[in-house]
Every structure is written in structure tokens, then in C-alpha cells.
Scaffold this motif. Structure first.
Motif, PDB file in Angstrom:
ATOM      1  N   ILE B  93      -4.602  60.441  68.211  1.00  0.00           N
ATOM      2  CA  ILE B  93      -4.159  59.258  68.950  1.00  0.00           C
ATOM      3  C   ILE B  93      -4.927  59.101  70.247  1.00  0.00           C
ATOM      4  O   ILE B  93      -5.346  58.006  70.626  1.00  0.00           O
ATOM      5  N   LYS B  94      -5.203  60.228  70.919  1.00  0.00           N
ATOM      6  CA  LYS B  94      -5.928  60.187  72.186  1.00  0.00           C
ATOM      7  C   LYS B  94      -7.306  59.578  71.987  1.00  0.00           C
ATOM      8  O   LYS B  94      -7.816  58.821  72.809  1.00  0.00           O
ATOM      9  N   LYS B  95      -7.915  59.905  70.829  1.00  0.00           N
ATOM     10  CA  LYS B  95      -9.259  59.436  70.527  1.00  0.00           C
ATOM     11  C   LYS B  95      -9.239  57.952  70.161  1.00  0.00           C
ATOM     12  O   LYS B  95     -10.067  57.173  70.632  1.00  0.00           O
ATOM     13  N   PHE B  96      -8.271  57.526  69.315  1.00  0.00           N
ATOM     14  CA  PHE B  96      -8.336  56.184  68.756  1.00  0.00           C
ATOM     15  C   PHE B  96      -7.554  55.147  69.545  1.00  0.00           C
ATOM     16  O   PHE B  96      -7.844  53.968  69.456  1.00  0.00           O
ATOM     17  N   SER B  97      -6.534  55.549  70.282  1.00  0.00           N
ATOM     18  CA  SER B  97      -5.789  54.557  71.047  1.00  0.00           C
ATOM     19  C   SER B  97      -5.262  55.152  72.348  1.00  0.00           C
ATOM     20  O   SER B  97      -4.117  55.585  72.437  1.00  0.00           O
ATOM     21  N   PRO B  98      -6.124  55.164  73.379  1.00  0.00           N
ATOM     22  CA  PRO B  98      -5.709  55.741  74.670  1.00  0.00           C
ATOM     23  C   PRO B  98      -4.496  55.020  75.259  1.00  0.00           C
ATOM     24  O   PRO B  98      -3.678  55.644  75.943  1.00  0.00           O
ATOM     25  N   THR B  99      -4.348  53.710  74.962  1.00  0.00           N
ATOM     26  CA  THR B  99      -3.202  52.968  75.492  1.00  0.00           C
ATOM     27  C   THR B  99      -1.900  53.531  74.944  1.00  0.00           C
ATOM     28  O   THR B  99      -0.949  53.792  75.680  1.00  0.00           O
ATOM     29  N   LEU B 100      -1.886  53.724  73.613  1.00  0.00           N
ATOM     30  CA  LEU B 100      -0.698  54.280  72.978  1.00  0.00           C
ATOM     31  C   LEU B 100      -0.434  55.677  73.504  1.00  0.00           C
ATOM     32  O   LEU B 100       0.707  56.065  73.747  1.00  0.00           O
ATOM     33  N   PHE B 101      -1.521  56.442  73.714  1.00  0.00           N
ATOM     34  CA  PHE B 101      -1.392  57.805  74.213  1.00  0.00           C
ATOM     35  C   PHE B 101      -0.660  57.809  75.541  1.00  0.00           C
ATOM     36  O   PHE B 101       0.237  58.616  75.770  1.00  0.00           O
ATOM     37  N   ARG B 102      -1.021  56.854  76.420  1.00  0.00           N
ATOM     38  CA  ARG B 102      -0.353  56.793  77.720  1.00  0.00           C
ATOM     39  C   ARG B 102       1.085  56.322  77.596  1.00  0.00           C
ATOM     40  O   ARG B 102       1.979  56.806  78.282  1.00  0.00           O
ATOM     41  N   ALA B 103       1.321  55.353  76.663  1.00  0.00           N
ATOM     42  CA  ALA B 103       2.670  54.793  76.517  1.00  0.00           C
ATOM     43  C   ALA B 103       3.647  55.861  76.019  1.00  0.00           C
ATOM     44  O   ALA B 103       4.796  55.910  76.448  1.00  0.00           O
ATOM     45  N   LEU B 104       3.184  56.727  75.111  1.00  0.00           N
ATOM     46  CA  LEU B 104       4.082  57.735  74.554  1.00  0.00           C
ATOM     47  C   LEU B 104       4.308  58.877  75.540  1.00  0.00           C
ATOM     48  O   LEU B 104       5.351  59.499  75.542  1.00  0.00           O
ATOM     49  N   GLY B 105       3.287  59.134  76.376  1.00  0.00           N
ATOM     50  CA  GLY B 105       3.438  60.115  77.447  1.00  0.00           C
ATOM     51  C   GLY B 105       3.894  61.473  76.959  1.00  0.00           C
ATOM     52  O   GLY B 105       3.431  61.985  75.943  1.00  0.00           O
ATOM     53  N   ILE B 106       4.862  62.025  77.683  1.00  0.00           N
ATOM     54  CA  ILE B 106       5.335  63.374  77.413  1.00  0.00           C
ATOM     55  C   ILE B 106       5.987  63.474  76.044  1.00  0.00           C
ATOM     56  O   ILE B 106       6.056  64.547  75.441  1.00  0.00           O
ATOM     57  N   PHE B 107       6.444  62.329  75.487  1.00  0.00           N
ATOM     58  CA  PHE B 107       7.172  62.406  74.218  1.00  0.00           C
ATOM     59  C   PHE B 107       6.280  62.728  73.043  1.00  0.00           C
ATOM     60  O   PHE B 107       6.756  63.105  71.983  1.00  0.00           O
ATOM     61  N   LEU B 108       4.958  62.592  73.219  1.00  0.00           N
ATOM     62  CA  LEU B 108       4.053  62.929  72.118  1.00  0.00           C
ATOM     63  C   LEU B 108       4.023  64.433  71.862  1.00  0.00           C
ATOM     64  O   LEU B 108       4.329  64.865  70.755  1.00  0.00           O
ATOM     65  N   PRO B 109       3.688  65.267  72.871  1.00  0.00           N
ATOM     66  CA  PRO B 109       3.767  66.712  72.602  1.00  0.00           C
ATOM     67  C   PRO B 109       5.178  67.157  72.267  1.00  0.00           C
ATOM     68  O   PRO B 109       5.365  68.134  71.549  1.00  0.00           O
ATOM     69  N   LEU B 110       6.168  66.409  72.751  1.00  0.00           N
ATOM     70  CA  LEU B 110       7.548  66.802  72.480  1.00  0.00           C
ATOM     71  C   LEU B 110       7.962  66.551  71.033  1.00  0.00           C
ATOM     72  O   LEU B 110       9.059  66.924  70.644  1.00  0.00           O
ATOM     73  N   ILE B 111       7.082  65.890  70.240  1.00  0.00           N
ATOM     74  CA  ILE B 111       7.417  65.747  68.814  1.00  0.00           C
ATOM     75  C   ILE B 111       7.601  67.141  68.226  1.00  0.00           C
ATOM     76  O   ILE B 111       8.375  67.330  67.298  1.00  0.00           O
ATOM     77  N   THR B 112       6.897  68.150  68.800  1.00  0.00           N
ATOM     78  CA  THR B 112       7.053  69.527  68.318  1.00  0.00           C
ATOM     79  C   THR B 112       8.506  69.945  68.345  1.00  0.00           C
ATOM     80  O   THR B 112       9.013  70.564  67.423  1.00  0.00           O
ATOM     81  N   THR B 113       9.192  69.587  69.430  1.00  0.00           N
ATOM     82  CA  THR B 113      10.593  69.981  69.534  1.00  0.00           C
ATOM     83  C   THR B 113      11.503  68.854  69.058  1.00  0.00           C
ATOM     84  O   THR B 113      12.655  68.788  69.426  1.00  0.00           O
ATOM     85  N   ASN B 114      10.962  67.941  68.218  1.00  0.00           N
ATOM     86  CA  ASN B 114      11.807  66.933  67.611  1.00  0.00           C
ATOM     87  C   ASN B 114      12.550  67.578  66.446  1.00  0.00           C
ATOM     88  O   ASN B 114      11.936  67.976  65.462  1.00  0.00           O
TER      89      ASN B 114
END
Lengths: 227, 193
Positions: B93-114
Motif C-alpha cells: 500500500i505504501k508503494k502504490f497509494s501513499p494517500t491511503l497509507f496516510r489515511a489508514l495511519g496507525i490502524f494499518l500495522p494494527l491489522i496484526t492485532t485485529n
């Protein structure tokens, strides 16, 4: 009360580590962490207590180990290491509960394994145990998990009383009580937690207002002195 | 092995036993990312993708662990696989859509603890699903998660403009809407086979 906290010496720091999790930074009502088990297993007070104890064991043990190993864990791999440490203790707890009571193990189901992904435990490992001494980490773990268990019990008891007319299996009302079945169902979990949060928000607001008034009257006193 | 038909697994996972509203899995992103409709949709898709990959891996790992007779390693290996999948998705996601990467913020790495993702891996193992059933279960669960997230985001966008007392704003309000949504989803209970 606020001034008391400020005046505390370093010697009383450890008590503060313990107390903080119980009320001021209660993981459920104030920080809103670890919501999944909070809602899922609180349909009876007994389940809530069991879940609270299981979390207590995992949190205290993982805090201890993380704190012991904090000098050896490099920054890049810390999250994975924390998760693996936590997963080890959760496996222990899973087998322990199955050995103690099969019924309880069935009632809690997959949610024992899901303690691994409780944000509270990873959060404490990252925010506290990886930076502090073993003793303080244990105290912090105890405080946080007792606060967590307390919140679970608050929800579990309300849901059991309203939804089933019982508390810890004992019949509270005689046959006249018509149980609110919705409280035992998933939606009841959401409503009960929302209700507790409302209560805490209200209390918090009242405290802030009282402090504002006090500082206003202090300021007036000060002005009178100068006049 | 379970012989449940595929359509029933899909409807069961997405509507009747919706992961968020019936099993309470994945509540953190549900409360955290449901503020905006667009972000919610993309988060849902990211979670669905992670679910699909980790469910496939979990199926293979489970077979392996049964073969070497070490079921106590299940939880540890599942979580390790999920953590690495999330890392992969994050880089993608960081590579293909930096905007989305910023919008998801901390919740992206937190998918691990989803919990929804680990929950999915554990449930499919407990139910003894075959490979095709696992895939359908993962897509169904992902669809259900996305649906719940999108519904919630839509409602919250409308409520931004409503006049509300201060006390109720924030998490308490979100939880109440979630409770109402959960009651609505109970209506699907009759659909099951």
C-alpha cells in the motif's frame, strides 16, 4: 486530588504504577483498549471473572519477560518478539483452563486464544515494560489487569442481572422478573458498554467543571488579596 | 472434515454470524476507522485481502502441525504468519497509494492485532473446513467486516451534523449505533440452512 499526585515523591512511584491502571487510566473505560473480549465474553459474571484472571496471568507474565529481555530486543523486531512472548503465555493459559474446567473452556471458546491480539497487552509491553524495571512492570501489569477485570465484571454483572435475572448463577429476583433477552445477545454488549462510558463521561465532565469553579474562586481570592 | 455447502458458509460468515456485530471481532478498527466512508471501504478491502492470504497460510500450517503432531504451536505460528502478511500489505500500500497509507495511519500495522483475522484462522481450524471452504469463509468474513464498517461510516458521517449533547459524543454514541446495527443483523438469523 491533583495536587496530591504532583507532590508524590519518587518512593511512592511504585504505588502509583499499581493504582494508575485501576481507575485513572482504566484500560476499558478510559483508554478503550481490548474491546473484543470485553464485549464477547461478558454475557455472564462468571465468564467475565475467568477472562479477567486469564488476562491477568498473561499480562503480568509477558510484562515480566519483556522487561527482563528489554536490553536484548532490538528495535526493528520488537513487535514480533512481544507478540511471540505473549502467544507463548496464552498457549499456557489455554491448556491450563482446559485442565481446570472443560465447561469454562467451552464457554470462553476461541476467545482465550484471542487474548494474543488484545491490544492492551501489546500496548503495555510497548509503552511500559520495554522501558522500565521488572518490579515496576509487574506492578503495572497487576494494576492494569485488575482494572481490566473490574471493567469486565461491571459489564458481565449488569448483563447477567438484566438478561437472566441472576448474578454468578444465584437467582436474584423470584419468578416475577421478565428477563431482557437482548442484554445477553451481542447487541446488549454494545448497549451496556455504551451506558458505562456515558456514566464515566458524565462523571469526568462534572469533575472538570468542579475544578474550573475551584480555580475561578482561587483566582478571585487572589485578586482580593492583591486589592 | 465439514461438508457444509459453500453458499451457506458465505452467508453465514458475512451476514448471520457477522464477525463484527455478532462475534465482536475487530472492534478496534471498527470504532477507529469508521469516521469516513472512503477510508472505511479501503480498510475493509485491506482486511479482506489479509484475511484471504492468512487463511490460506493457516490452512497449510494446520496440516503441517497435525502431520508433525505439534498442535500447541498452532497459535504461535498463526500469529507469526499474520504479522508477516500485514507487513507485506503495508509495503504494498505504501508503494502504490501513499494517500491511503496516510489515511489508514496507525490502524494499518494494527491489522496484526485485529482479532478478526486470528479469529478467522482459529474458527476455520475448529470447524475443520477444507481448502475451498476456507477460501469462501475468508471472503465471506471479509465482506461482512467491510459491510459493517461501511454502514457504520455512513451513519457516522450523517451524525456529524446532528445536534447532540456533549456527553454522548465519541465512543459511547458509536457503541450505541453498533448495538442497533447488531439488532438489525439478528434479522438475518432465519437465512441459515
Amino acid at each position: 486530588m491533583a495536587s496530591d499526585a504532583d507532590n508524590r515523591g519518587a518512593g511512592e512511584q511504585s504505588t502509583d504504577d499499581f493504582i494508575r491502571g485501576l481507575w485513572k487510566e482504566n484500560p476499558v473505560f478510559v483508554q478503550v483498549l481490548g474491546m473484543c473480549p470485553v464485549l464477547a465474553v461478558t454475557n455472564s459474571a462468571m465468564n467475565a471473572i475467568a477472562m479477567g484472571l486469564a488476562t491477568l496471568f498473561v499480562l503480568v507474565m509477558s510484562n515480566t519477560v519483556v522487561s527482563l529481555l528489554r536490553r536484548f530486543i532490538t528495535k526493528q523486531v520488537r513487535i514480533v518478539t512481544f507478540i511471540l512472548i505473549i502467544a507463548t503465555f496464552v498457549t499456557v493459559v489455554d491448556y491450563l483452563i482446559a485442565a481446570i474446567s472443560i465447561d469454562l473452556h467451552k464457554a470462553l471458546g476461541a476467545f482465550i486464544s484471542l487474548i494474543v491480539v488484545n491490544c492492551l497487552i501489546l500496548g503495555r509491553a510497548e509503552a511500559f515494560a520495554s522501558k522500565n524495571t521488572v518490579f515496576r512492570s509487574i506492578l503495572d501489569g497487576l494494576g492494569m489487569s485488575i482494572g481490566f477485570a473490574f471493567a469486565l465484571f461491571c459489564l458481565g454483572s449488569v448483563r447477567e442481572i438484566l438478561g437472566n435475572g441472576t448474578l454468578l448463577g444465584a437467582n436474584l429476583f423470584h419468578d416475577e422478573f421478565q428477563p431482557w433477552v437482548v442484554m445477553i445477545l451481542p447487541s446488549g454488549g454494545f448497549f451496556t458498554l455504551a451506558g458505562w462510558l456515558l456514566l464515566f463521561n458524565k462523571l469526568g465532565q462534572r469533575k472538570v467543571r468542579a475544578q474550573l469553579q475551584r480555580s475561578d474562586s482561587d483566582a478571585e481570592l487572589g485578586e482580593e488579596k492583591f486589592a | 472434515m465439514s461438508d457444509e455447502p459453500l453458499w451457506s458458509i458465505f452467508i453465514g460468515a458475512s451476514l448471520i454470524n457477522n464477525f463484527v456485530l455478532a462475534y465482536f471481532l475487530g472492534i478496534c478498527p471498527f470504532l477507529g476507522v469508521s469516521g469516513k466512508l472512503q477510508t472505511a471501504t479501503r480498510m475493509g478491502l485491506a482486511v479482506t485481502f489479509v484475511m484471504l492470504v492468512s487463511s490460506t497460510c493457516a490452512f497449510g500450517i494446520n496440516r503441517l502441525l497435525i502431520a508433525i503432531d505439534a498442535p500447541f504451536l498452532r497459535l504461535i505460528s498463526f500469529i507469526a504468519v499474520i504479522a508477516s502478511t500485514v507487513q507485506l500489505v503495508e509495503m504494498f500500500i505504501k508503494k502504490f497509494s501513499p494517500t491511503l497509507f496516510r489515511a489508514l495511519g496507525i490502524f494499518l500495522p494494527l491489522i496484526t492485532t485485529n482479532c478478526a483475522i486470528l479469529g478467522l484462522a482459529l474458527f476455520q481450524t475448529n470447524k475443520g473446513y477444507g481448502f475451498a471452504q476456507c477460501l469462501v469463509y475468508a471472503v465471506g468474513a471479509g465482506a461482512g467486516f467491510t459491510l459493517a464498517l461501511v454502514l457504520m461510516a455512513g451513519l457516522r458521517e450523517k451524525l456529524e451534523l446532528a445536534l447532540l449533547p456533549d456527553v454522548i459524543r465519541g465512543t459511547a454514541l458509536t457503541l450505541m449505533i453498533a448495538g442497533l446495527l447488531s439488532i438489525c443483523f439478528m434479522g438475518f438469523a432465519g437465512l441459515g440452512a
